[in-house]
Design a protein around this motif. Sequence first.
Motif, PDB file in Angstrom:
ATOM      1  N   CYS A   1     -15.413  11.156   6.634  1.00 51.55           N
ATOM      2  CA  CYS A   1     -14.553  11.600   7.726  1.00 51.55           C
ATOM      3  C   CYS A   1     -13.385  10.670   7.973  1.00 51.55           C
ATOM      4  O   CYS A   1     -13.587   9.506   8.300  1.00 51.55           O
ATOM      5  N   GLY A   2     -12.181  11.189   7.850  1.00 49.64           N
ATOM      6  CA  GLY A   2     -10.988  10.385   8.082  1.00 49.64           C
ATOM      7  C   GLY A   2     -10.605  10.303   9.545  1.00 49.64           C
ATOM      8  O   GLY A   2      -9.649   9.632   9.911  1.00 49.64           O
ATOM      9  N   ILE A   3     -11.331  11.024  10.405  1.00 47.37           N
ATOM     10  CA  ILE A   3     -11.026  11.003  11.828  1.00 47.37           C
ATOM     11  C   ILE A   3     -11.826   9.903  12.513  1.00 47.37           C
ATOM     12  O   ILE A   3     -11.316   9.198  13.359  1.00 47.37           O
ATOM     13  N   CYS A   4     -13.104   9.763  12.118  1.00 52.09           N
ATOM     14  CA  CYS A   4     -13.884   8.656  12.673  1.00 52.09           C
ATOM     15  C   CYS A   4     -14.516   7.840  11.544  1.00 52.09           C
ATOM     16  O   CYS A   4     -15.720   7.623  11.541  1.00 52.09           O
ATOM     17  N   PRO A   5     -13.697   7.365  10.599  1.00 53.79           N
ATOM     18  CA  PRO A   5     -14.266   6.597   9.488  1.00 53.79           C
ATOM     19  C   PRO A   5     -14.972   5.328   9.965  1.00 53.79           C
ATOM     20  O   PRO A   5     -15.935   4.883   9.335  1.00 53.79           O
TER      21      PRO A   5
ATOM     22  N   LYS B   1      -6.299  -1.249   7.202  1.00 51.70           N
ATOM     23  CA  LYS B   1      -5.719   0.100   7.175  1.00 51.70           C
ATOM     24  C   LYS B   1      -6.167   0.846   8.418  1.00 51.70           C
ATOM     25  O   LYS B   1      -7.215   0.568   8.980  1.00 51.70           O
ATOM     26  N   LYS B   2      -5.353   1.842   8.814  1.00 47.21           N
ATOM     27  CA  LYS B   2      -5.736   2.633   9.985  1.00 47.21           C
ATOM     28  C   LYS B   2      -6.832   3.640   9.646  1.00 47.21           C
ATOM     29  O   LYS B   2      -7.706   3.917  10.459  1.00 47.21           O
ATOM     30  N   VAL B   3      -6.742   4.237   8.483  1.00 50.02           N
ATOM     31  CA  VAL B   3      -7.765   5.188   8.055  1.00 50.02           C
ATOM     32  C   VAL B   3      -8.505   4.554   6.874  1.00 50.02           C
ATOM     33  O   VAL B   3      -7.881   4.043   5.954  1.00 50.02           O
ATOM     34  N   HIS B   4      -9.810   4.604   6.910  1.00 53.27           N
ATOM     35  CA  HIS B   4     -10.662   3.967   5.906  1.00 53.27           C
ATOM     36  C   HIS B   4     -10.437   2.455   5.812  1.00 53.27           C
ATOM     37  O   HIS B   4     -10.122   1.913   4.748  1.00 53.27           O
ATOM     38  N   PRO B   5     -10.598   1.769   6.940  1.00 53.33           N
ATOM     39  CA  PRO B   5     -10.480   0.308   6.934  1.00 53.33           C
ATOM     40  C   PRO B   5     -11.693  -0.322   6.248  1.00 53.33           C
ATOM     41  O   PRO B   5     -12.717   0.340   6.046  1.00 53.33           O
TER      42      PRO B   5
ATOM     43  N   CYS C   1     -11.482  14.533   3.754  1.00 49.37           N
ATOM     44  CA  CYS C   1     -12.022  14.012   4.999  1.00 49.37           C
ATOM     45  C   CYS C   1     -11.073  14.129   6.173  1.00 49.37           C
ATOM     46  O   CYS C   1     -11.369  13.631   7.251  1.00 49.37           O
ATOM     47  N   ALA C   2      -9.913  14.745   6.004  1.00 50.22           N
ATOM     48  CA  ALA C   2      -8.884  14.823   7.053  1.00 50.22           C
ATOM     49  C   ALA C   2      -8.093  13.533   7.184  1.00 50.22           C
ATOM     50  O   ALA C   2      -7.143  13.464   7.959  1.00 50.22           O
ATOM     51  N   GLY C   3      -8.465  12.510   6.443  1.00 53.47           N
ATOM     52  CA  GLY C   3      -7.801  11.217   6.575  1.00 53.47           C
ATOM     53  C   GLY C   3      -6.313  11.275   6.258  1.00 53.47           C
ATOM     54  O   GLY C   3      -5.522  10.555   6.863  1.00 53.47           O
ATOM     55  N   CYS C   4      -5.911  12.128   5.335  1.00 55.47           N
ATOM     56  CA  CYS C   4      -4.479  12.234   5.003  1.00 55.47           C
ATOM     57  C   CYS C   4      -3.713  12.862   6.154  1.00 55.47           C
ATOM     58  O   CYS C   4      -2.607  12.436   6.481  1.00 55.47           O
TER      59      CYS C   4
ATOM     60  N   GLY D   1      -3.446   7.738  -2.770  1.00 56.12           N
ATOM     61  CA  GLY D   1      -3.843   6.788  -1.727  1.00 56.12           C
ATOM     62  C   GLY D   1      -5.007   7.369  -0.963  1.00 56.12           C
ATOM     63  O   GLY D   1      -5.185   8.582  -0.903  1.00 56.12           O
ATOM     64  N   CYS D   2      -5.835   6.493  -0.394  1.00 53.75           N
ATOM     65  CA  CYS D   2      -6.995   6.980   0.356  1.00 53.75           C
ATOM     66  C   CYS D   2      -7.009   6.326   1.726  1.00 53.75           C
ATOM     67  O   CYS D   2      -7.749   5.389   1.953  1.00 53.75           O
ATOM     68  N   PRO D   3      -6.225   6.840   2.659  1.00 51.17           N
ATOM     69  CA  PRO D   3      -5.198   7.871   2.460  1.00 51.17           C
ATOM     70  C   PRO D   3      -3.871   7.239   2.069  1.00 51.17           C
ATOM     71  O   PRO D   3      -3.747   6.017   2.109  1.00 51.17           O
ATOM     72  N   PRO D   4      -2.845   8.050   1.755  1.00 44.48           N
ATOM     73  CA  PRO D   4      -1.504   7.492   1.611  1.00 44.48           C
ATOM     74  C   PRO D   4      -1.102   6.894   2.950  1.00 44.48           C
ATOM     75  O   PRO D   4      -1.473   7.424   3.999  1.00 44.48           O
ATOM     76  N   ASP D   5      -0.348   5.814   2.914  1.00 44.37           N
ATOM     77  CA  ASP D   5       0.109   5.190   4.157  1.00 44.37           C
ATOM     78  C   ASP D   5       1.043   6.135   4.917  1.00 44.37           C
ATOM     79  O   ASP D   5       1.742   6.950   4.319  1.00 44.37           O
ATOM     80  N   ALA D   6       1.038   6.017   6.242  1.00 47.27           N
ATOM     81  CA  ALA D   6       1.904   6.871   7.072  1.00 47.27           C
ATOM     82  C   ALA D   6       3.363   6.749   6.645  1.00 47.27           C
ATOM     83  O   ALA D   6       4.094   7.743   6.595  1.00 47.27           O
ATOM     84  N   ASP D   7       3.795   5.533   6.311  1.00 43.88           N
ATOM     85  CA  ASP D   7       5.196   5.343   5.912  1.00 43.88           C
ATOM     86  C   ASP D   7       5.502   6.089   4.617  1.00 43.88           C
ATOM     87  O   ASP D   7       6.611   6.594   4.426  1.00 43.88           O
TER      88      ASP D   7
END
Lengths: 477, 181
Positions: A66-70, A165-169, B16-19, B150-156
């Motif tokens: 889950c990328g929302i609450c990793p 990282k913000k997602v998947h730290p 996972c919605a992370g992107c 990228g997992c995920p690609p960076d926002a920038d």
Amino acid sequence: MENTKKNTIVVNPVTRIEGHGKITVDLTDDGAVDRVRFHVTQYRGFEVFSKGRDFREMPVITPRICGICPVSHHLASAKACDAILGVTLTPTAAKLREVMHMGQFIQSHALSFFHLSSPDLLFGFDADPAIRNVAGLAREYPDLAVAGIGMRKYGQEIIKTLGGKKVHPWHSIPGGVNRSLRAEEKDGMIAALPKLKDDLRKALDLVKNYLAENAELAARFATLETSYLGLVKDGNLELYDGRIRLKSPRGRITDEFDDSEYCAHIGEHVEEWSYLKFPFYRPLGFPHGSYRVGPLGRINACDDISTPEASAELAAFRKSTGDGMVHYTLYYHYARLIEILYAMERLEELLHDPDVLGSDLRITGNVTNREGVGVVEAPRGTLIHHYEVDGKGAIERANLIVATGHNNYAMNRGVEQVARDYITGPDVKEGALNRMEHVIRCYDPCLSCSTHAVGKMPLKLEVRNSLGDVVRTVTKE
Amino acid sequence: MTMAKPKIASVWLEACAGCHMSFLDIDERIVDLLGKVELTATPITDIKTFPEVEVGVIEGALGNEEELHLAKELRERCKILIAWGDCAVFGGINCMRNFLPAGQVLKEGYVDTVSTVNPDGVLPRQDLPALLPQAIPVDRAVKVDVYVPGCPPDADTIYYVFSEILEGRIPTVPTDIMRYD
């Protein structure tokens, strides 16, 4: 079987929720609602393909659920690994994990409320779908949108500071954490909090006013009297490490147990029409032993909250509907905001604790126990990771019970109730569909998590006739 | 050529919605971006079917029949197709199941897991998309124009790609912000 089917309405995909799902409504010959089901349509198989991996990899593999609450998976996984090593964390490591966890609660709850749910409350369920979203929010309520974006950003920045990282730290490791917190980082986090608390208080006022003005809707909307499950520490609301408590609909403590004993108390039921399982309390069986989790579950399960402002809000919350236990599903939003307040206050406490600047980050060890359970409260509810390993640490079996799953039965019942209230025959209004979706949105489901998949959570409504033919597919256009 | 308010559709498939979360991590810039593009069907809006759009975005691998169908449908209706993230670009973590038959992955998940109570061995199948034999990257099924790993690609990085498209260019992610996780 096919020829016994009735008219069916399908909502697919369900949007502004976090996962993949659809709703089907079966109608009888005379157009009345017969059966309603919420299907989760994705499965990825994390429990299965983790086999054979070294358990030390799990805190990096499982967040991809889950990328929302990793962060929830990252922490539950690390705790299961700690148990396999048989170590107790240093105070610095335990508190830094909790700092990241509070950052995640702030960002994830802010996303759920501001980005995904507030458009329904502000624009109304029947508003034009073209504006009923975060873009409409940015146009019509720029202050609120900016506040929500800022709150989410703050939580994400905490995660990035510690985990890169913000997602998947990547911060937690078996036995501890891999990076300390610097004094200037800590000071920055503290300095930003007062403004965020102000923004949060405004959002709380907004929700309280909405619920007061729409008291009839709130009392009726997918209301369910259920049991509630959540972690507690000394009876107080707890998000990182506590005992699992189940409270009955009338507020009696049904059971409270150590997280490592979860499997003796919680089972999972399988239906052939959903990839999402149905957890239940074993002594009561399925479906009688179903319960709810997440903000409303935790707020109902705990006795109190340990921080002052959130504790005062909790008291007001409990008074607002009368008898202490709150069963109104729309109150999930209110409970969610109280939890953001707790997360901010708890974060402040942690950041003022000298331990968070310590450098004793990790206890090393080898495989001491062949089994480990790690449980945390994810934003959406209780998250359980359970690994069994061989002597070298290769995963032999993995079991994951993910937050949204616990709410599966309640989501199904809630959608059914709204369908019965708003649907008569195959001519369904878009607003009725959106109300059914909003039931799902109240639970803020992370369906990716639930099926150990994430998914899009689009929703389609399909109406089937009594022969099982789809007579109407309603998607929002 | 610069486009006037290009339409964008995005979809989140086996991932996972992370992107999409990383997209939201462009933070305040989203307000500005939403003034320059029109979001149509996306997981964060309520429009359910893809209209004809300039830009289609896919997050995720293709792991079941519905996901395969959606990838083909979006490809048909967009001019530029972007693959966001390692799952869409390479298949990502989903491919770890490819070492096992799909039927076994289902049985182990829904029957053998330790807390599951399923004495009749019920497997999910009714009204649900069936698993593909293997999870595959998007370009195994349809043509992809822009790869953003990228997992995920960076926002920038995500923001850079949109900025380039708004300038009328088909972007290639430069190496200094290209990341593989």
